[in-house]
Design an enzyme around this catalytic site. Structure first.
Site: not given
Ligand code: 13P
Length: 250
Positions: A8-10, A96, A98, A169, A175, A214, A235-236
């Protein structure tokens, strides 16, 4: 069941950056994709077509990070399933954390998106998870049940089998560098499987449940080894091809 490794590149990456990361990933994998693993890149809307172009001919699929539940209309700023498919993407994220917490999306709206996107032929990565406050108030199971019921009740077994994956999640692990413990993941994934079983019956056993929060190359293989973990949503650590390729191989 196949294992799904998703990035997920957000709100990161221009078209050129997305293409470069996708091409680097394919080069790093050197046509040596692990059997039984599928890979999806959830790119920003603006980079969907560019990412799809970069992965064409490889086993990698592309997805969008959100969708509006209508075919077209006066919905300024929104994107329909048909527009996502038109970019060469086949997946979409719904719910998601967020979007639920920063953009104020309700569980019932997430449900509408899930049903509409599946009906339109997209595969859906339905994200669920509790906040730290909810966990500390012993509401884990109630939160997961409410989120799943609003999103999944009413879907046909056929629609779910064709394209539904669930990502657990925990909001407090996203994050933050705070990965959930193995015991936390086992407990939550067993709950998700049970709740899905109550709603969908035997179909539940065939739906992939991913963990996200994470995930790094260092912890990916031990998380993947846990019961009821059928993949990872990253994500990251998915932003750089090198680290994401290590997670695909974990
Ligand atoms: P991180 O891997 O950066 O914690 O993000 C997880 C996420 O929200 C994937 O959708």
């Amino acid at each position: 069941m196949r294992t799904l490794i998703a990035a997920n590149w957000k709100m990161f990456k221009t078209r050129a950056e997305a293409q470069q990361t996708a091409r680097e990933l394919i080069a790093l994998m050197q046509d040596d994709w692990p059997a039984e693993r599928d890979v999806v890149l959830f790119a920003p809307f603006t980079a969907l077509a560019a990412t799809a172009e970069a992965v064409a001919g490889s086993p990698v699929a592309v997805g969008a990070q959100d969708v509006y539940p209508a075919a077209e209309g006066a919905f300024t700023g929104e994107i329909s399933p048909g527009m996502i498919l038109d970019c060469g993407a086949s997946w979409v994220i719904a719910g998601h954390s967020e979007r639920r917490h920063i953009l104020g999306e309700s569980a019932s709206f997430v449900g509408k998106k899930t049903a509409f996107a599946l009906e339109a032929g997209l595969s859906v990565m339905l994200c669920i998870g509790e906040t730290l406050e909810e966990r500390e108030a012993d509401k884990l199971e109630a939160v997961l049940r409410a989120q799943l019921e609003q999103a999944v009740r009413g879907l046909s077994a056929d629609a779910c089998l064709k394209g539904l994956a669930v990502a657990y999640e925990p909001v407090w692990a996203i994050g933050t560098g705070k990965v959930a413990s193995e015991a936390d993941i086992l407990e939550a994934h067993a709950m998700v499987r049970n709740i899905l079983g109550v709603i969908l019956g035997s179909t539940a056993g065939s739906l992939p449940i991913l963990y996200g929060g994470s995930v790094k190359p260092e912890n990916a293989s031990s998380i993947l080894a846990l019961d009821n973990v059928n993949g990872l949503l990253v994500g990251g650590a998915s932003l750089r091809a090198e680290s994401f390729s290590k997670i695909i191989r974990a």
